[in-house]
Design an enzyme around this catalytic site. Sequence first.
Site, short mmCIF file in Angstrom:
data_model
loop_
_atom_site.label_atom_id
_atom_site.label_comp_id
_atom_site.label_asym_id
_atom_site.label_seq_id
_atom_site.Cartn_x
_atom_site.Cartn_y
_atom_site.Cartn_z
N HIS A 234 0.82 -1.23 0.00
CA HIS A 234 0.00 0.00 0.00
C HIS A 234 0.86 1.28 0.00
CE1 HIS A 234 -3.54 -2.43 1.03
NE2 HIS A 234 -2.82 -3.01 1.97
C1 BDR Z 1 -2.96 0.94 5.37
O1 BDR Z 1 -3.16 0.41 6.68
C2 BDR Z 1 -1.93 0.11 7.27
O2 BDR Z 1 -1.98 -1.14 7.92
C3 BDR Z 1 -0.88 0.15 6.19
O3 BDR Z 1 0.34 0.62 6.71
C4 BDR Z 1 -1.47 1.11 5.17
O4 BDR Z 1 -1.10 2.43 5.46
C5 BDR Z 1 -3.62 -0.01 4.38
O5 BDR Z 1 -5.00 -0.09 4.63
#
Ligand code: BDR
Length: 327
Positions: free
Chosen positions: A260
């Site tokens: 992500h």
């Molecule tokens: C987001 O949630 C976090 O767990 C990750 O770092 C990312 O920023 C994804 O949904």
Amino acid sequence: MLSFRRKVSKSAQDGATKRAKIQKGRTLQKIIIDCDPGIDDAVAIFLALAARDDIEVLGITCVKGNVGLDKTYRNAQRICAAAGRLDIPVLRGIARPILAPADLAASVHGVDGLGDIDLPLPDDFPETKTHAVDFIRQQVEKYPGEVVVCAIGPLTNVAVALLFDPLLGEKLRSIVFMGGAAYCPGNMNDFAEFNFMVDPHAAEIVLQSGAQLVMFGLDVTQQTRIEELHLARLRQNGNVCSDIAERLLTAYAKGDQHLHDPCVVAWLIEPSIFSGTQSRVRIVTEPGPQFGRSMANIDPHGNCLVMTQVDQQRLFSILLSKLAQWP
Ligand code: BDR
Ligand code: CA
């Protein structure tokens, strides 16, 4: 499909041009990474630090998110120390969401937030007394029209900075964030994505700020998939940060295969690998099953460029080759 357009005044642009450092004929983009490390946050930070020809990291501001603030703050220090960058200011931010319950955390990052791989924390990491919110405001004043806030955790610090200075959104260059799920289901439930669900009120403040906004929600980040071949390439790179990234991503991929947060940084390095649609986005802040949902519709005059497509092969190629060039 729309491309991203800057909205800064002519004088701000002139000032920015004068002050901007040029390296190898390219303007370095001044960024603040607002984060909650977090394994994919760590990889995003490594990528930004590795992209020396494109990016200057002004500082790393930490927020409660994947784990509590004490851990995200120490983890950001661990990551900078591993990268040999004790010179990067790491700032403590806000320890809880603005109004939402404070108990959400993301187990995929392990108990310590960095995959429990025991990344060392040096005793001599310089402590900075400045608060993250003040740091964001100070840097934007210092470099008007230039600062890109890369927000890859809940948006609490950024929202509070915007509340302190309602003109902040116009003074910075853009806020590029990972959060939300505009045209797809969430990852916490059918509706909400983690960062937005942790602090939906903060997300709404940012969305209403008038700043140039670029959203990397699950629409695009879930098109990326960490595969064994990527981990093997990191092992082949044979440098400290690639090794750490490999250990972190091996732990992380057991629970979430999507890269992500690094999408945000990759876009700064190579925007052509992403495309999206200008949209109007708002957040459901009313209690109920849709709490934290990002509601979006396509609108050429909307408040946010929502990324919807990525060339994932080129994304991984950028990440792996940048980390291979680690000094
Ligand atoms: C987001 O949630 C976090 O767990 C990750 O770092 C990312 O920023 C994804 O949904
Ligand atoms: Ca994150």
